[in-house]
Design a protein around this motif. Structure first.
Motif, PDB file in Angstrom:
ATOM      1  N   ILE A   1       0.820  -1.215   0.000  1.00 46.55           N
ATOM      2  CA  ILE A   1       0.000   0.000   0.000  1.00 46.55           C
ATOM      3  C   ILE A   1       0.853   1.264   0.000  1.00 46.55           C
ATOM      4  N   TYR A   2       1.776   1.375   0.960  1.00 39.03           N
ATOM      5  CA  TYR A   2       2.602   2.588   1.035  1.00 39.03           C
ATOM      6  C   TYR A   2       3.342   2.894  -0.266  1.00 39.03           C
ATOM      7  N   PRO A   3       4.080   1.933  -0.856  1.00 36.81           N
ATOM      8  CA  PRO A   3       4.821   2.285  -2.072  1.00 36.81           C
ATOM      9  C   PRO A   3       3.919   2.667  -3.237  1.00 36.81           C
ATOM     10  N   THR A   4       2.728   2.074  -3.291  1.00 43.14           N
ATOM     11  CA  THR A   4       1.790   2.436  -4.357  1.00 43.14           C
ATOM     12  C   THR A   4       1.268   3.853  -4.156  1.00 43.14           C
ATOM     13  N   GLN A   5       0.830   4.163  -2.934  1.00 39.12           N
ATOM     14  CA  GLN A   5       0.331   5.504  -2.640  1.00 39.12           C
ATOM     15  C   GLN A   5       1.426   6.552  -2.825  1.00 39.12           C
ATOM     16  N   SER A   6       2.640   6.207  -2.432  1.00 41.44           N
ATOM     17  CA  SER A   6       3.766   7.134  -2.581  1.00 41.44           C
ATOM     18  C   SER A   6       4.017   7.459  -4.050  1.00 41.44           C
ATOM     19  N   GLU A   7       3.968   6.442  -4.897  1.00 43.12           N
ATOM     20  CA  GLU A   7       4.158   6.665  -6.336  1.00 43.12           C
ATOM     21  C   GLU A   7       3.053   7.549  -6.912  1.00 43.12           C
ATOM     22  N   ILE A   8       1.821   7.301  -6.477  1.00 40.41           N
ATOM     23  CA  ILE A   8       0.694   8.108  -6.972  1.00 40.41           C
ATOM     24  C   ILE A   8       0.880   9.574  -6.599  1.00 40.41           C
ATOM     25  N   LEU A   9       1.208   9.837  -5.343  1.00 47.44           N
ATOM     26  CA  LEU A   9       1.389  11.218  -4.896  1.00 47.44           C
ATOM     27  C   LEU A   9       2.570  11.886  -5.589  1.00 47.44           C
ATOM     28  N   HIS A  10       3.625  11.108  -5.845  1.00 47.94           N
ATOM     29  CA  HIS A  10       4.785  11.645  -6.574  1.00 47.94           C
ATOM     30  C   HIS A  10       4.372  12.049  -7.988  1.00 47.94           C
ATOM     31  N   SER A  11       3.566  11.221  -8.635  1.00 46.08           N
ATOM     32  CA  SER A  11       3.097  11.547  -9.981  1.00 46.08           C
ATOM     33  C   SER A  11       2.218  12.786  -9.978  1.00 46.08           C
ATOM     34  N   ILE A  12       1.326  12.884  -9.015  1.00 45.56           N
ATOM     35  CA  ILE A  12       0.455  14.057  -8.921  1.00 45.56           C
ATOM     36  C   ILE A  12       1.286  15.333  -8.769  1.00 45.56           C
ATOM     37  N   SER A  13       2.333  15.258  -7.961  1.00 43.55           N
ATOM     38  CA  SER A  13       3.168  16.434  -7.693  1.00 43.55           C
ATOM     39  C   SER A  13       3.987  16.875  -8.906  1.00 43.55           C
ATOM     40  N   HIS A  14       4.349  15.933  -9.779  1.00 44.08           N
ATOM     41  CA  HIS A  14       5.287  16.247 -10.859  1.00 44.08           C
ATOM     42  C   HIS A  14       4.688  16.149 -12.263  1.00 44.08           C
ATOM     43  N   LEU A  15       3.414  15.792 -12.356  1.00 44.56           N
ATOM     44  CA  LEU A  15       2.838  15.485 -13.662  1.00 44.56           C
ATOM     45  C   LEU A  15       2.874  16.651 -14.640  1.00 44.56           C
ATOM     46  N   GLU A  16       2.574  17.852 -14.161  1.00 50.11           N
ATOM     47  CA  GLU A  16       2.577  19.000 -15.068  1.00 50.11           C
ATOM     48  C   GLU A  16       3.951  19.193 -15.714  1.00 50.11           C
ATOM     49  N   LYS A  17       5.003  19.038 -14.920  1.00 49.07           N
ATOM     50  CA  LYS A  17       6.361  19.170 -15.450  1.00 49.07           C
ATOM     51  C   LYS A  17       6.658  18.062 -16.443  1.00 49.07           C
ATOM     52  N   TRP A  18       6.271  16.833 -16.132  1.00 54.40           N
ATOM     53  CA  TRP A  18       6.554  15.711 -17.031  1.00 54.40           C
ATOM     54  C   TRP A  18       5.843  15.883 -18.368  1.00 54.40           C
ATOM     55  N   MET A  19       4.618  16.402 -18.351  1.00 56.26           N
ATOM     56  CA  MET A  19       3.827  16.530 -19.576  1.00 56.26           C
ATOM     57  C   MET A  19       4.273  17.687 -20.452  1.00 56.26           C
ATOM     58  N   ARG A  20       4.987  18.632 -19.870  1.00 55.92           N
ATOM     59  CA  ARG A  20       5.376  19.831 -20.596  1.00 55.92           C
ATOM     60  C   ARG A  20       6.322  19.496 -21.754  1.00 55.92           C
ATOM     61  N   PRO A  21       6.104  20.071 -22.954  1.00 51.73           N
ATOM     62  CA  PRO A  21       7.051  19.853 -24.057  1.00 51.73           C
ATOM     63  C   PRO A  21       8.453  20.275 -23.636  1.00 51.73           C
ATOM     64  N   HIS A  22       9.442  19.490 -24.035  1.00 52.31           N
ATOM     65  CA  HIS A  22      10.831  19.691 -23.614  1.00 52.31           C
ATOM     66  C   HIS A  22      11.643  20.207 -24.797  1.00 52.31           C
ATOM     67  N   SER A  23      12.104  21.444 -24.713  1.00 51.29           N
ATOM     68  CA  SER A  23      12.894  22.036 -25.797  1.00 51.29           C
ATOM     69  C   SER A  23      14.289  21.420 -25.836  1.00 51.29           C
ATOM     70  N   VAL A  24      14.815  21.236 -27.051  1.00 48.57           N
ATOM     71  CA  VAL A  24      16.167  20.702 -27.229  1.00 48.57           C
ATOM     72  C   VAL A  24      16.986  21.666 -28.081  1.00 48.57           C
ATOM     73  N   ALA A  25      18.300  21.529 -27.989  1.00 47.76           N
ATOM     74  CA  ALA A  25      19.201  22.437 -28.699  1.00 47.76           C
ATOM     75  C   ALA A  25      19.098  22.256 -30.219  1.00 47.76           C
ATOM     76  N   THR A  26      19.474  23.319 -30.945  1.00 48.40           N
ATOM     77  CA  THR A  26      19.437  23.306 -32.406  1.00 48.40           C
ATOM     78  C   THR A  26      20.861  23.347 -32.968  1.00 48.40           C
ATOM     79  N   PRO A  27      21.239  22.384 -33.818  1.00 51.99           N
ATOM     80  CA  PRO A  27      22.574  22.420 -34.417  1.00 51.99           C
ATOM     81  C   PRO A  27      22.681  23.553 -35.446  1.00 51.99           C
ATOM     82  N   ILE A  28      23.903  23.946 -35.767  1.00 50.09           N
ATOM     83  CA  ILE A  28      24.121  25.084 -36.669  1.00 50.09           C
ATOM     84  C   ILE A  28      23.527  24.848 -38.047  1.00 50.09           C
ATOM     85  N   THR A  29      23.466  23.585 -38.446  1.00 48.82           N
ATOM     86  CA  THR A  29      22.911  23.264 -39.760  1.00 48.82           C
ATOM     87  C   THR A  29      21.395  23.459 -39.831  1.00 48.82           C
ATOM     88  N   LEU A  30      20.758  23.667 -38.671  1.00 52.86           N
ATOM     89  CA  LEU A  30      19.305  23.883 -38.641  1.00 52.86           C
ATOM     90  C   LEU A  30      18.962  25.260 -38.079  1.00 52.86           C
TER      91      LEU A  30
END
Length: 476
Positions: A72-101
C-alpha cells in the motif's frame, strides 16, 4: 479457498475494442484531468486498506504491517509523486538546435501510447499491478489489468476496486489463468507491461513481437550480495536477512545468494541468527505461529524450494541454521546454507524463498568473477565501508540496480529507475521513468517559413547547393 474464473474471450475482445476507441478521448486530457484520476485511485486504495490487508492475509498469510509497507505505502507514494510532478513531465521539452538547422526550433512532446496491457505477478499482487497502472494513467492511457490467478482474493478485490473507480472503457480488470493471458497477448495493444519470471517474459516478448507491440518486462534472476572485508557485519547481517525474509523471500530483488570472505562466515552467521531471532523470536519451533512471517504461495513452489534444499544437502551443503519445513502449511523457516558449490541446483535458478546460500571467496576479484559468470541480475547488493571497494565492485559488475550497505531500499526512491538488464528485464519504471515507459516521445521540429537553410541544399546539386553541402560536410 476461492478460485479465479477465466474471463470469456468475447468479453475480453469487447473490452479491448471499447478501450481502443476511448484512447482517442484520453489522448487530449490535460494534467488537471489526469491528476483527478490519480487522486481517485489514491482514495479508493485508502478506502479499501483493511480489505487489502485481509486479501493478502488470505492469499499467503501476509502480515497487515508488511502489506502496508510493501503493497500500500509504495503504491500511494508513487501516486502522490506523480500528482506532484505530472505538469512538469507533460510539458514539451525544448532541445538544442545544431548550426545546420539555424532558424528552427525543436522539442519533445510526450503523448500516450494508447491502449495498454498490465500483467501482474503473484508475489506482490497489489503493488506490482497498481503502480504500473498509475504510470499508465499519468501518461494518459487506457489499461487492461490481468492480476495473478495464484492470489485469487487479491485479484477479486482489485477487480471490485477498479470497477468502483473507473469505467471499463478506461480501466478494466480481466481475471483468469495462462489461457486468458495468452488471449490478451494475441491482441494488438499499444504497450504491454509484464512483471514475472524470465521464462514467461520470453513468451510475452515473443507474442508481442507478432504485433510489433513494445514491451516493458520486469523479471528477476539471482541477485547477489557481496560483503567486503571492511563491512560492518552486524549491520550487514540484519539488513540482508530482512531483505531475504521479506514476503518469505518471494521478492524479485531479494538477496538470492551471499558472497563473503572465508574468514567472515562464522561471524556473519552469528549476527544473522541474532537478527532473525529479533524478527521472529528465539524459539525456532514457534516460528510457524508467528503472524509476521508470510508463507510460500502454494504447494508447487514449496516443493520446488524443498527440492533445492535437499539437492544442496545431498551434494555437501550444510544447514547453518533453520531448515524447518511444514508442507501442510507451506512453511519454510529462515535458512542459511554453507559449503555451497556451483553445481548445486540452488545456485542454478532463482530461489524465491527464505533460503540464503553462502559462497566464500578469497578476494573481491574472485567475487566479481563469480557474479560476472552469470546473467545480469535485477539487483546487486554491496556491503563495505571502504569507498575503494565499493567503486571497484560498481565498475566491474552489471545489474539492474544496486544498493550499497542496504537491501531492497533503492526501490523506495521514485527518482531512481527500476528495471533489469537482459534476462532480468527490459525497460524501467517508477516516477518519471514510469511516465515515460507509457509515453511516446514525439520529436517535433518547427521550421522558419521565411528563410530555411535546408532549401539551400535542394537539387540541382551543381553550383550553390553543392557548395553548401560540401561546406557542411567539411565542418563535420
Amino acid at each position: 479457498m476461492i478460485t479465479v474464473t477465466n474471463t470469456d474471450t468475447k468479453e475480453i475482445q469487447e473490452i479491448f475494442k471499447k478501450q481502443k476507441e476511448y484512447k482517442k478521448v484520453l489522448r487530449t486530457t490535460d494534467a488537471k484531468q489526469r491528476k483527478a484520476k490519480l487522486k481517485r485511485l489514491h482514495d479508493i486504495i485508502a478506502k479499501y486498506r483493511e480489505r487489502i490487508h485481509q486479501a493478502l492475509r488470505e492469499d499467503f498469510r501476509k502480515a497487515p504491517a508488511e502489506t502496508d509497507l510493501t503493497e500500500i505505502y509504495p503504491t500511494q507514494s508513487e501516486i502522490l509523486h506523480s500528482i506532484s510532478h505530472l505538469e512538469k513531465w507533460m510539458r514539451p521539452h525544448s532541445v538544442a538546435t545544431p548550426i545546420t538547422l539555424v532558424g528552427t526550433r525543436s522539442e519533445i512532446r510526450y503523448e500516450p501510447k494508447g491502449t495498454t496491457l498490465i500483467i501482474g505477478p503473484w508475489n506482490y499482487p497489489f503493488h506490482l499491478i497498481m503502480t504500473p497502472l498509475q504510470s499508465a494513467i499519468a501518461a494518459g492511457n487506457t489499461a487492461v489489468l490481468k492480476p495473478s490467478e495464484h492470489t485469487p482474493h487479491t485479484s477479486h478485490l482489485i477487480k471490485e476496486m477498479i470497477a468502483e473507480a473507473f469505467n471499463p472503457e478506461e480501466v478494466a480488470v480481466v481475471e483468469g489463468d495462462h489461457k486468458v493471458a495468452s488471449d490478451l497477448l494475441d491482441l494488438p495493444f499499444d504497450h504491454i507491461f509484464f512483471t514475472g519470471s524470465p521464462n514467461v517474459g520470453r513468451i510475452v516478448m515473443e507474442k508481442a513481437a507478432k504485433n510489433l507491440v513494445p514491451v516493458t518486462l520486469e523479471l528477476g534472476g539471482k541477485s547477489p550480495v557481496i560483503i567486503d572485508e571492511s563491512a560492518d557485519l552486524r549491520d550487514a547481517a540484519k539488513k540482508i536477512m530482512w531483505g531475504k525474509l521479506l514476503n518469505c523471500g518471494q521478492t524479485c530483488v531479494a538477496p538470492d545468494y551471499l558472497i563473503i570472505p572465508e574468514n567472515l562466515v562464522n561471524n556473519f552467521i552469528a549476527h544473522a541468527r541474532t537478527a532473525v531471532y529479533e524478527f521472529y523470536g528465539n524459539d525456532e519451533k514457534n516460528w510457524p505461529a508467528n503472524r509476521d512471517y508470510a508463507r510460500i504461495i502454494n504447494e508447487r513452489h514449496f516443493k520446488r524450494i524443498r527440492h533445492l534444499i535437499e539437492d544442496a544437502l545431498e551434494k555437501g551443503a550444510r544447514i547453518a541454521f533453520g531448515g524447518h519445513l511444514l508442507e501442510e502449511d507451506n512453511f519454510i523457516s529462515p535458512t542459511i546454507l554453507t559449503e555451497v558449490t556451483e553445481d548445486m541446483e540452488i545456485m542454478q535458478e532463482e530461489i524465491f524463498g527464505p533460503v540464503l546460500p553462502v559462497v566464500t571467496v578469497k578476494s573481491l576479484e574472485e567475487a566479481v568473477d563469480k557474479v560476472e559468470k552469470r546473467e545480469k541480475p535485477l539487483a546487486l547488493y554491496i556491503f563495505a565501508r571502504s569507498r575503494q571497494a565499493v567503486e571497484y565492485l560498481l565498475k566491474h559488475t552489471h545489474a539492474g540496480g544496486t544498493a550499497v550497505n542496504d537491501t531492497i531500499m533503492h526501490l523506495a526512491n521514485p527518482n531512481l529507475p527500476f528495471g533489469g538488464v537482459g534476462p532480468s528485464g527490459h525497460g524501467s519504471y517508477h516516477g518519471e521513468f514510469g511516465f515515460k515507459a507509457f509515453s511516446h516521445e514525439r520529436a517535433v521540429l518547427h521550421q522558419n517559413t521565411i528563410l530555411s537553410i535546408g532549401q539551400a541544399m535542394y537539387p540541382p546539386y551543381q553550383g550553390i547547393s553543392g557548395d553548401v553541402i560540401g561546406l557542411i560536410t567539411k565542418l563535420y
